[in-house]
Design a protein around this motif. Structure first.
Motif, PDB file in Angstrom:
ATOM      1  N   THR A 180       0.847  -1.188   0.000  1.00 23.66           N
ATOM      2  CA  THR A 180       0.000   0.000   0.000  1.00 23.66           C
ATOM      3  C   THR A 180       0.887   1.243   0.000  1.00 23.66           C
ATOM      4  O   THR A 180       1.577   1.527   0.979  1.00 23.66           O
ATOM      5  N   VAL A 181       0.875   1.965  -1.097  1.00 22.24           N
ATOM      6  CA  VAL A 181       1.719   3.154  -1.239  1.00 22.24           C
ATOM      7  C   VAL A 181       1.108   4.310  -0.464  1.00 22.24           C
ATOM      8  O   VAL A 181      -0.098   4.550  -0.534  1.00 22.24           O
ATOM      9  N   PHE A 182       1.940   5.020   0.297  1.00 19.76           N
ATOM     10  CA  PHE A 182       1.473   6.202   1.017  1.00 19.76           C
ATOM     11  C   PHE A 182       1.058   7.256  -0.006  1.00 19.76           C
ATOM     12  O   PHE A 182       1.748   7.456  -1.007  1.00 19.76           O
ATOM     13  N   PRO A 183      -0.096   7.927   0.214  1.00 13.87           N
ATOM     14  CA  PRO A 183      -0.586   8.910  -0.769  1.00 13.87           C
ATOM     15  C   PRO A 183       0.495   9.904  -1.194  1.00 13.87           C
ATOM     16  O   PRO A 183       0.996  10.685  -0.380  1.00 13.87           O
ATOM     17  N   THR A 184       0.827   9.875  -2.466  1.00  7.76           N
ATOM     18  CA  THR A 184       1.910  10.710  -2.983  1.00  7.76           C
ATOM     19  C   THR A 184       1.605  12.201  -2.848  1.00  7.76           C
ATOM     20  O   THR A 184       2.516  13.008  -2.623  1.00  7.76           O
ATOM     21  N   THR A 185       0.328  12.568  -2.964  1.00  5.59           N
ATOM     22  CA  THR A 185      -0.026  13.984  -2.910  1.00  5.59           C
ATOM     23  C   THR A 185       0.347  14.616  -1.586  1.00  5.59           C
ATOM     24  O   THR A 185       0.777  15.776  -1.540  1.00  5.59           O
ATOM     25  N   TYR A 186       0.196  13.865  -0.498  1.00  3.64           N
ATOM     26  CA  TYR A 186       0.505  14.435   0.814  1.00  3.64           C
ATOM     27  C   TYR A 186       1.997  14.722   0.959  1.00  3.64           C
ATOM     28  O   TYR A 186       2.395  15.811   1.390  1.00  3.64           O
ATOM     29  N   SER A 187       2.833  13.733   0.629  1.00  2.00           N
ATOM     30  CA  SER A 187       4.266  13.939   0.766  1.00  2.00           C
ATOM     31  C   SER A 187       4.778  14.992  -0.220  1.00  2.00           C
ATOM     32  O   SER A 187       5.631  15.826   0.115  1.00  2.00           O
ATOM     33  N   TYR A 188       4.231  14.999  -1.449  1.00  2.00           N
ATOM     34  CA  TYR A 188       4.676  15.952  -2.460  1.00  2.00           C
ATOM     35  C   TYR A 188       4.284  17.382  -2.081  1.00  2.00           C
ATOM     36  O   TYR A 188       5.119  18.303  -2.126  1.00  2.00           O
ATOM     37  N   LEU A 189       3.016  17.582  -1.711  1.00  2.00           N
ATOM     38  CA  LEU A 189       2.561  18.927  -1.354  1.00  2.00           C
ATOM     39  C   LEU A 189       3.269  19.446  -0.106  1.00  2.00           C
ATOM     40  O   LEU A 189       3.523  20.652   0.015  1.00  2.00           O
ATOM     41  N   THR A 190       3.582  18.542   0.813  1.00  2.00           N
ATOM     42  CA  THR A 190       4.313  18.971   2.006  1.00  2.00           C
ATOM     43  C   THR A 190       5.669  19.551   1.625  1.00  2.00           C
ATOM     44  O   THR A 190       6.077  20.608   2.135  1.00  2.00           O
ATOM     45  N   LYS A 191       6.379  18.885   0.720  1.00  2.00           N
ATOM     46  CA  LYS A 191       7.678  19.391   0.271  1.00  2.00           C
ATOM     47  C   LYS A 191       7.529  20.744  -0.431  1.00  2.00           C
ATOM     48  O   LYS A 191       8.314  21.673  -0.189  1.00  2.00           O
ATOM     49  N   VAL A 192       6.517  20.859  -1.297  1.00  2.00           N
ATOM     50  CA  VAL A 192       6.303  22.117  -2.019  1.00  2.00           C
ATOM     51  C   VAL A 192       6.017  23.246  -1.048  1.00  2.00           C
ATOM     52  O   VAL A 192       6.580  24.357  -1.154  1.00  2.00           O
ATOM     53  N   PHE A 193       5.133  22.996  -0.077  1.00  2.00           N
ATOM     54  CA  PHE A 193       4.774  24.038   0.894  1.00  2.00           C
ATOM     55  C   PHE A 193       5.976  24.451   1.741  1.00  2.00           C
ATOM     56  O   PHE A 193       6.120  25.628   2.087  1.00  2.00           O
ATOM     57  N   ILE A 194       6.831  23.489   2.083  1.00  2.00           N
ATOM     58  CA  ILE A 194       8.007  23.824   2.884  1.00  2.00           C
ATOM     59  C   ILE A 194       8.930  24.757   2.112  1.00  2.00           C
ATOM     60  O   ILE A 194       9.426  25.760   2.655  1.00  2.00           O
ATOM     61  N   TRP A 195       9.157  24.478   0.829  1.00  2.00           N
ATOM     62  CA  TRP A 195      10.038  25.340   0.044  1.00  2.00           C
ATOM     63  C   TRP A 195       9.424  26.717  -0.156  1.00  2.00           C
ATOM     64  O   TRP A 195      10.137  27.733  -0.090  1.00  2.00           O
ATOM     65  N   LEU A 196       8.128  26.798  -0.390  1.00  2.00           N
ATOM     66  CA  LEU A 196       7.475  28.105  -0.497  1.00  2.00           C
ATOM     67  C   LEU A 196       7.593  28.882   0.805  1.00  2.00           C
ATOM     68  O   LEU A 196       7.824  30.093   0.813  1.00  2.00           O
ATOM     69  N   PHE A 197       7.435  28.143   1.909  1.00  2.00           N
ATOM     70  CA  PHE A 197       7.534  28.801   3.217  1.00  2.00           C
ATOM     71  C   PHE A 197       8.935  29.347   3.438  1.00  2.00           C
ATOM     72  O   PHE A 197       9.111  30.500   3.895  1.00  2.00           O
ATOM     73  N   VAL A 198       9.960  28.535   3.157  1.00  2.00           N
ATOM     74  CA  VAL A 198      11.342  28.962   3.378  1.00  2.00           C
ATOM     75  C   VAL A 198      11.655  30.217   2.559  1.00  2.00           C
ATOM     76  O   VAL A 198      12.258  31.171   3.063  1.00  2.00           O
ATOM     77  N   VAL A 199      11.232  30.229   1.305  1.00  2.00           N
ATOM     78  CA  VAL A 199      11.506  31.375   0.432  1.00  2.00           C
ATOM     79  C   VAL A 199      10.768  32.615   0.916  1.00  2.00           C
ATOM     80  O   VAL A 199      11.365  33.700   1.041  1.00  2.00           O
ATOM     81  N   ILE A 259      11.249  14.682   7.289  1.00  2.00           N
ATOM     82  CA  ILE A 259      12.116  13.557   6.948  1.00  2.00           C
ATOM     83  C   ILE A 259      11.987  12.454   8.000  1.00  2.00           C
ATOM     84  O   ILE A 259      11.954  11.254   7.675  1.00  2.00           O
ATOM     85  N   ASN A 260      11.911  12.851   9.261  1.00  2.00           N
ATOM     86  CA  ASN A 260      11.762  11.872  10.339  1.00  2.00           C
ATOM     87  C   ASN A 260      10.498  11.043  10.155  1.00  2.00           C
ATOM     88  O   ASN A 260      10.496   9.820  10.322  1.00  2.00           O
ATOM     89  N   GLY A 261       9.394  11.698   9.784  1.00  2.00           N
ATOM     90  CA  GLY A 261       8.149  10.969   9.564  1.00  2.00           C
ATOM     91  C   GLY A 261       8.216  10.071   8.349  1.00  2.00           C
ATOM     92  O   GLY A 261       7.784   8.913   8.393  1.00  2.00           O
ATOM     93  N   MET A 262       8.780  10.593   7.260  1.00  2.00           N
ATOM     94  CA  MET A 262       8.850   9.813   6.026  1.00  2.00           C
ATOM     95  C   MET A 262       9.740   8.583   6.167  1.00  2.00           C
ATOM     96  O   MET A 262       9.587   7.612   5.429  1.00  2.00           O
ATOM     97  N   SER A 263      10.680   8.607   7.112  1.00  2.00           N
ATOM     98  CA  SER A 263      11.556   7.441   7.304  1.00  2.00           C
ATOM     99  C   SER A 263      10.797   6.247   7.867  1.00  2.00           C
ATOM    100  O   SER A 263      11.307   5.120   7.833  1.00  2.00           O
ATOM    101  N   LEU A 264       9.589   6.484   8.381  1.00  2.00           N
ATOM    102  CA  LEU A 264       8.777   5.398   8.944  1.00  2.00           C
ATOM    103  C   LEU A 264       7.719   4.894   7.977  1.00  2.00           C
ATOM    104  O   LEU A 264       6.997   3.939   8.297  1.00  2.00           O
ATOM    105  N   ILE A 265       7.618   5.526   6.806  1.00  2.00           N
ATOM    106  CA  ILE A 265       6.565   5.176   5.851  1.00  2.00           C
ATOM    107  C   ILE A 265       6.659   3.710   5.430  1.00  2.00           C
ATOM    108  O   ILE A 265       5.662   3.005   5.323  1.00  2.00           O
ATOM    109  N   ASP A 266       7.880   3.233   5.178  1.00  2.00           N
ATOM    110  CA  ASP A 266       8.100   1.842   4.783  1.00  2.00           C
ATOM    111  C   ASP A 266       8.779   1.110   5.941  1.00  2.00           C
ATOM    112  O   ASP A 266      10.013   1.043   6.008  1.00  2.00           O
TER     113      ASP A 266
END
Length: 298
Positions: free
Chosen positions: A198-217, A247-254
Motif C-alpha cells: 500500500t503506497v502512502f498517498p503521494t499527494t501528501y508527501s509531495y505537497l508537504t515538500k512544495v509548501f516547505i520550500w514556499l515557506f522557506v523562500v 524527513i523523520n516521519g517519512m523514514s517510517l513510511i516503509d
C-alpha cells in the motif's frame, strides 16, 4: 530500529545535508531577489509565511501520524509472530503423540517455520536472503521456488504435514489448536504484505515538500527587510525544523525497509530462530543479532 535515546549529530547531518545545501541556496537567492528586485517595488506581507506555516503544520502532522501508525502496526504484527511461533513449536512438541515418524514430522515443521519467517522477511525487504534454504529439504526448496510467493508455498506445506499428523492419532481439538496457529501465520503474512504494497498517498508527501520550500523562500523574503544577510541563516534554521520533522516521519513510511528506522526484522527473526532451535534441543544455535555501533538494530 534506533535503540538510543539521543541521536548523534553525525546521523542528523548525514540525513539532511543535501536538503540543507539546497535550502541555503534557496535562502540566498531569496535574499538577493529581495535586496535587488523586490525591495524597490513592494513589501512582502508577513501573513504569507504565516499561512503557509499553518498549512505545513497540518500536512506534517498528518504525514507523521500516518507514518507512525504504519510502523507501529508492522511492529505489532511481528510481535504477534514471535508469540505465535513459540506457541506453534510448543504445541507440536507437546500435543503430537511420540513415535519416530511423528517426531520427524514435528522437527521438519518447526524447521520449516523458521524457513517461512526468513522467506517472509526477504520478501518484505525485497532482498534475496537465502537463509531459509538451509531449513528446507532439497526437494521442498525446488518445489517452493517454482511459486512466486515462496513463504505462502512453505505455509501450504505446513498444512499438508499437519494433516499427516492428524491421521496419526492427533486429537481433533489439538489439531484445531495447531491449525488455528497456521491461520494466524497466514493472516499476519497478509497484513505485512498489505502494508508493504500500500503506497502512502503521494499527494501528501509531495505537497508537504512544495509548501516547505514556499515557506522557506517567503519567510526569508519577509525577514530580509529587517535582518539583512542574517535572513539567510534564519531562513535555513526555521526551514531545517520543518524539513527534519518531515524527513523523520517519512523514514517510517516503509517500516520493512532495511534501515535504522525500520522494524528490526533481522533481530526478531533471529530471536524466533534461536527459541525454536533450543526448544528442539539443537546444540548449534546462531548468536543473537547485535546492535550496530550501539545505535540501532536491523
Amino acid at each position: 530500529m534506533l535503540i538510543v535515546k539521543n541521536i548523534r549529530l553525525s546521523r542528523i547531518i548525514r540525513n539532511t545535508w543535501q536538503v540543507d545545501l539546497i535550502m541555503i541556496v534557496s535562502c540566498t537567492v531569496a535574499f538577493l531577489a529581495h535586496e535587488y528586485l523586490i525591495a524597490h517595488h513592494f513589501i512582502v506581507p508577513t501573513i504569507i509565511p504565516g499561512v503557509l506555516g499553518t498549512a505545513i503544520a497540518f500536512f506534517i502532522g498528518f504525514n507523521n501520524n500516518q507514518a507512525y501508525d504504519r510502523w507501529w502496526e508492522a511492529r505489532k504484527i511481528w510481535g504477534g509472530l514471535v508469540n505465535d511461533s513459540r506457541s506453534f513449536a510448543r504445541s507440536l512438541l507437546s500435543y503430537v503423540p511420540k513415535n519416530a515418524a511423528n517426531d520427524e514430522v514435528v522437527r521438519r515443521m518447526i524447521l520449516r517455520h523458521i524457513a517461512f519467517l526468513y522467506a517472509l522477511k526477504a520478501n518484505l525487504r525485497s532482498t534475496k536472503d537465502l537463509i531459509y534454504i538451509k531449513y528446507l529439504s532439497e526437494d521442498e526448496q525446488q518445489q517452493v521456488e517454482k511459486q512466486r510467493n515462496v513463504h505462502n508455498a512453505i505455509l501450504h506445506n505446513q498444512a499438508k504435514d499437519l494433516e499427516k499428523l492428524y491421521t496419526s492419532q492427533l486429537d481433533g481439538f489439538k489439531f484445531l489448536d495447531i491449525n488455528n496457529l497456521l491461520i494466524k501465520f497466514s493472516d499476519e503474512m497478509g497484513m505485512c504484505e498489505r502494508i508493504k504494497n500500500t503506497v502512502f498517498p503521494t499527494t501528501y508527501s509531495y505537497l508537504t515538500k512544495v509548501f516547505i520550500w514556499l515557506f522557506v523562500v517567503t519567510f526569508t523574503l519577509v525577514i530580509s527587510q529587517d535582518m539583512g544577510w542574517w535572513a539567510i541563516f534564519m531562513g535555513w534554521l526555521v526551514g531545517f525544523v520543518f524539513v527534519s520533522t518531515q524527513i523523520n516521519g517519512m523514514s517510517l513510511i516503509d517500516p520493512f525497509e532495511n534501515n535504522s528506522s525500520g522494524v528490526p526484522l533481522n533481530q526478531i527473526t533471529r530471536t524466533i530462530e534461536i527459541n525454536l532451535l533450543q526448544m528442539l534441543g539443537e546444540e548449534e544455535v546462531p548468536a543473537p543479532v547485535m546492535p550496530i555501533n550501539d545505535e540501532y538494530v536491523l
